[in-house]
Design an enzyme around this catalytic site. Structure first.
Site, mmCIF file in Angstrom:
data_model
loop_
_atom_site.group_PDB
_atom_site.id
_atom_site.type_symbol
_atom_site.label_atom_id
_atom_site.label_comp_id
_atom_site.label_asym_id
_atom_site.label_seq_id
_atom_site.Cartn_x
_atom_site.Cartn_y
_atom_site.Cartn_z
ATOM 1 N N LYS A 72 0.847 -1.197 0.000
ATOM 2 C CA LYS A 72 0.000 0.000 0.000
ATOM 3 C C LYS A 72 0.871 1.232 0.000
ATOM 4 C CE LYS A 72 -4.003 2.116 1.225
ATOM 5 N NZ LYS A 72 -3.775 2.883 -0.008
ATOM 6 N N LYS A 96 6.035 2.282 8.149
ATOM 7 C CA LYS A 96 4.918 3.116 8.612
ATOM 8 C C LYS A 96 3.710 2.228 8.952
ATOM 9 C CE LYS A 96 4.730 6.738 6.160
ATOM 10 N NZ LYS A 96 4.499 7.640 5.020
ATOM 11 N N LYS A 108 4.789 1.972 -3.400
ATOM 12 C CA LYS A 108 4.819 3.383 -3.815
ATOM 13 C C LYS A 108 4.954 3.459 -5.316
ATOM 14 C CE LYS A 108 4.721 7.458 -1.777
ATOM 15 N NZ LYS A 108 4.121 7.786 -0.465
ATOM 16 N N THR A 193 -3.662 12.779 7.088
ATOM 17 C CA THR A 193 -2.209 12.842 7.302
ATOM 18 C C THR A 193 -1.900 13.936 8.321
ATOM 19 O OG1 THR A 193 -1.875 12.087 5.047
ATOM 20 C CG2 THR A 193 0.008 13.126 6.126
ATOM 21 N N ASN A 224 -1.548 19.176 0.690
ATOM 22 C CA ASN A 224 -2.475 18.400 1.516
ATOM 23 C C ASN A 224 -1.974 18.308 2.961
ATOM 24 O OD1 ASN A 224 -3.126 15.687 2.847
ATOM 25 N ND2 ASN A 224 -4.769 15.898 1.360
ATOM 26 N N SER A 352 -6.509 5.613 4.940
ATOM 27 C CA SER A 352 -6.596 4.864 3.676
ATOM 28 C C SER A 352 -6.995 3.419 3.978
ATOM 29 C CB SER A 352 -5.248 4.868 2.951
ATOM 30 O OG SER A 352 -5.174 5.949 2.062
HETATM 31 P P1 NAD Z 1 0.921 18.084 -2.163
HETATM 32 O O1 NAD Z 1 1.219 17.911 -3.576
HETATM 33 O O2 NAD Z 1 -0.485 18.238 -1.726
HETATM 34 O O3 NAD Z 1 1.742 19.340 -1.589
HETATM 35 C C1 NAD Z 1 3.110 19.495 -1.716
HETATM 36 C C2 NAD Z 1 3.455 20.884 -1.224
HETATM 37 O O4 NAD Z 1 4.874 21.017 -1.136
HETATM 38 C C3 NAD Z 1 2.965 22.000 -2.166
HETATM 39 O O5 NAD Z 1 2.477 23.071 -1.396
HETATM 40 C C4 NAD Z 1 4.240 22.418 -2.871
HETATM 41 O O6 NAD Z 1 4.196 23.744 -3.329
HETATM 42 C C5 NAD Z 1 5.240 22.238 -1.755
HETATM 43 N N1 NAD Z 1 6.622 22.158 -2.192
HETATM 44 C C6 NAD Z 1 7.145 21.463 -3.231
HETATM 45 N N2 NAD Z 1 8.471 21.687 -3.287
HETATM 46 C C7 NAD Z 1 8.766 22.510 -2.264
HETATM 47 C C8 NAD Z 1 9.960 23.114 -1.787
HETATM 48 N N3 NAD Z 1 11.117 22.871 -2.387
HETATM 49 N N4 NAD Z 1 9.891 23.924 -0.699
HETATM 50 C C9 NAD Z 1 8.717 24.162 -0.084
HETATM 51 N N5 NAD Z 1 7.562 23.619 -0.485
HETATM 52 C C10 NAD Z 1 7.593 22.811 -1.558
HETATM 53 O O7 NAD Z 1 1.633 16.857 -1.425
HETATM 54 P P2 NAD Z 1 1.298 16.237 -0.001
HETATM 55 O O8 NAD Z 1 0.394 15.100 -0.213
HETATM 56 O O9 NAD Z 1 0.973 17.322 0.962
HETATM 57 O O10 NAD Z 1 2.720 15.607 0.342
HETATM 58 C C11 NAD Z 1 3.724 16.340 1.027
HETATM 59 C C12 NAD Z 1 4.619 15.363 1.769
HETATM 60 O O11 NAD Z 1 3.815 14.609 2.667
HETATM 61 C C13 NAD Z 1 5.321 14.333 0.875
HETATM 62 O O12 NAD Z 1 6.572 14.025 1.424
HETATM 63 C C14 NAD Z 1 4.408 13.142 0.973
HETATM 64 O O13 NAD Z 1 5.075 11.935 0.675
HETATM 65 C C15 NAD Z 1 4.013 13.241 2.419
HETATM 66 N N6 NAD Z 1 2.810 12.469 2.753
HETATM 67 C C16 NAD Z 1 1.607 12.760 2.178
HETATM 68 C C17 NAD Z 1 0.507 11.995 2.519
HETATM 69 C C18 NAD Z 1 -0.861 12.278 1.959
HETATM 70 O O14 NAD Z 1 -1.809 11.620 2.411
HETATM 71 N N7 NAD Z 1 -1.029 13.201 1.059
HETATM 72 C C19 NAD Z 1 0.624 10.941 3.437
HETATM 73 C C20 NAD Z 1 1.865 10.695 4.014
HETATM 74 C C21 NAD Z 1 2.944 11.472 3.663
#
Ligand code: NAD
Length: 419
Positions: A72, A96, A108, A193, A224, A352
């Site tokens: 997953k 995790k 992934k 998250t 997000n 999820s």
């Molecule tokens: P997202 O696409 O919703 O948001 C990513 C954000 O990061 C955006 O605001 C983007 O502008 C910003 N960003 C990108 N490059 C950047 C930089 N160099 N400096 C500052 N900001 C930057 O993605 P998300 O789902 O929020 O994921 C963010 C992190 O959280 C990732 O590492 C992801 O693996 C992790 N994560 C997400 C989830 C989920 O459910 N969405 C779950 C676990 C972990």
């Protein structure tokens, strides 16, 4: 000779795993079997662009281990995706799920693309093409994708629809999570998250004596994970003094109005320029004075070159892999508590999992039920991790979280007779 800092996430996760295996005196076979994903698929996805040309995108799906259950994990659309990054992210997913006691291994996916340069039609064709390409190895009892960086509920909906077509027109929403509610999504998945991360921050703050209603926080990344984390922290009375996104960083020592900022970002595509804030260099965001720092963007942000300047008391890794092993050591020497990614952002995969359970049973839960279950599961994962840290005395929370996870995974490996 100065040794170059390790920034390959695949080698980093192997290093983290080895440390925990050694600390627990587990047989090396455990490391040997877990140091590589079981399966990694590379696909090429030809997409008809709006101008009539054909463009091929490269994508990957990595399945780390299915010893506890199906794999997953999310699908990332980003120009910097590499196979090693996808492999590492699938491995972090295993640990995790282990910390959170979910019946899954890690998976992934990633596609090398910049969704910001694609039209809606191109994005849909790419999403459907990728789902079709990985369809032979995914499925509700094989591998269940979800959203990650630059993918969302709409993309999950297209992928679910496409996968179901490849299966002869079945209607099984359980192949993918993070879907819109009407298509079998779970209430509370969009904020899960961040919500899970906030529960771990609350628990850690209690342990180290930070009063959140008087605390300040800085958040890197406003998607997000980051934007919901900002809002939920603000709801607890935390003053959000700075945030950033891919276009820049902003500061307001008096505190940013997060709800207005979220609306501003929706219409302006960035937090930069938010009225009442001051733009600061993006590199400064991680070293600002604050109580809680939430990296919520990408890997390798807190490194040997800036870790000594981090001033936060608590770092909660909403992002995956934001801190390098060298930086971990520096932060530990400074007495900074790091809530590791595999614990801090586990709320996403926990809900999820709830979504998948609801899809398999066809019975849907209320938002309150989801939140209650998530809180209990996150607090339990935090408590178990904290207890291991206390028991060993000389391990940080990251190694402790790996150890909680490895205990479960090792038992499953033994019972299946794989080691
Ligand atoms: P997202 O696409 O919703 O948001 C990513 C954000 O990061 C955006 O605001 C983007 O502008 C910003 N960003 C990108 N490059 C950047 C930089 N160099 N400096 C500052 N900001 C930057 O993605 P998300 O789902 O929020 O994921 C963010 C992190 O959280 C990732 O590492 C992801 O693996 C992790 N994560 C997400 C989830 C989920 O459910 N969405 C779950 C676990 C972990």
């Amino acid at each position: 000779m100065i040794q170059q800092e390790q920034s390959n996430p695949f080698l980093i996760v192997q290093q983290q795993l080895k440390e925990a295996v050694d600390k627990m005196n587990l047989p090396n076979d455990v490391y040997e079997i877990l140091k590589h994903p079981k399966r990694v698929l590379t696909v090429s996805v030809p997409v008809k662009m709006d101008d009539g040309t054909l463009k091929t995108f490269i994508g990957y799906r990595s399945q780390h281990t299915d010893v506890i259950g199906p794999t997953k994990g999310g699908i990332r659309f980003h120009p910097d995706v590499t196979v090693d990054e996808v492999k590492a992210l699938s491995m972090w997913m295993t640990f995790k799920c282990g910390v959170a006691a979910l019946p899954y291994g890690g998976g992934k996916g990633g596609v090398i693309c910049n969704p910001k340069d694609l039209t809606n039609g191109e994005l849909e064709r790419l999403s459907r093409g990728f789902a079709q390409a990985i369809a032979p190895i995914i499925g509700p009892d094989k591998d269940i994708p979800a959203p990650d960086v630059y993918t969302n509920g709409q993309i999950m909906a297209w992928m679910m629809d496409e996968y179901n077509k490849t299966q002869g027109g079945i209607n099984n929403p359980g192949v993918i999570t993070g879907k819109p509610i009407i298509l079998g999504g779970s209430l509370g998945r969009d904020t899960a998250t961040a919500q899970g991360c906030i529960y771990t921050i609350r628990e850690a703050a209690n342990k180290v004596g930070i009063q959140l209603s008087k605390a300040t926080a800085v958040i890197q990344g406003f998607g997000n994970a980051g934007s919901h984390a900002a809002r939920l922290l603000a709801n607890l009375g935390v003053k959000i003094v700075a945030v950033s996104d891919s276009r820049g960083a902003i500061l307001n020592q008096a505190g940013l109005d997060v709800d207005t900022l979220i609306t501003y970002k929706e219409s302006n595509k960035s937090v930069v320029g938010f009225p009442g804030s001051q733009e600061i260099p993006a590199s400064e965001i991680l070293t600002l004075a604050c109580d809680v720092l939430v990296p919520a963007a990408l890997e390798n942000q807190i490194t040997a070159s800036n870790a000594a300047d981090v001033q936060a008391k608590l770092v909660a890794e909403a992002a995956n892999g934001p801190t390098t092993p060298e930086a971990d050591k520096i932060l530990a020497q400074k007495g900074i508590i790091v809530i590791p990614d595999i614990l801090a952002n586990a709320g996403g995969v926990v809900v999820s999992y709830y979504e998948w359970v609801q899809n398999l049973t066809g019975y849907y839960w209320s938002a309150e039920e989801v939140k209650e279950k998530l809180e209990a599961q996150m607090v339990k994962a935090f408590d178990q991790t904290w207890a291991v840290r206390e028991k060993y005395g000389d391990v940080d929370l990251r190694t402790a979280a790996y150890m909680v996870s490895l205990e479960r995974i090792t038992e499953a490996l033994r019972l299946r007779g794989w080691i």
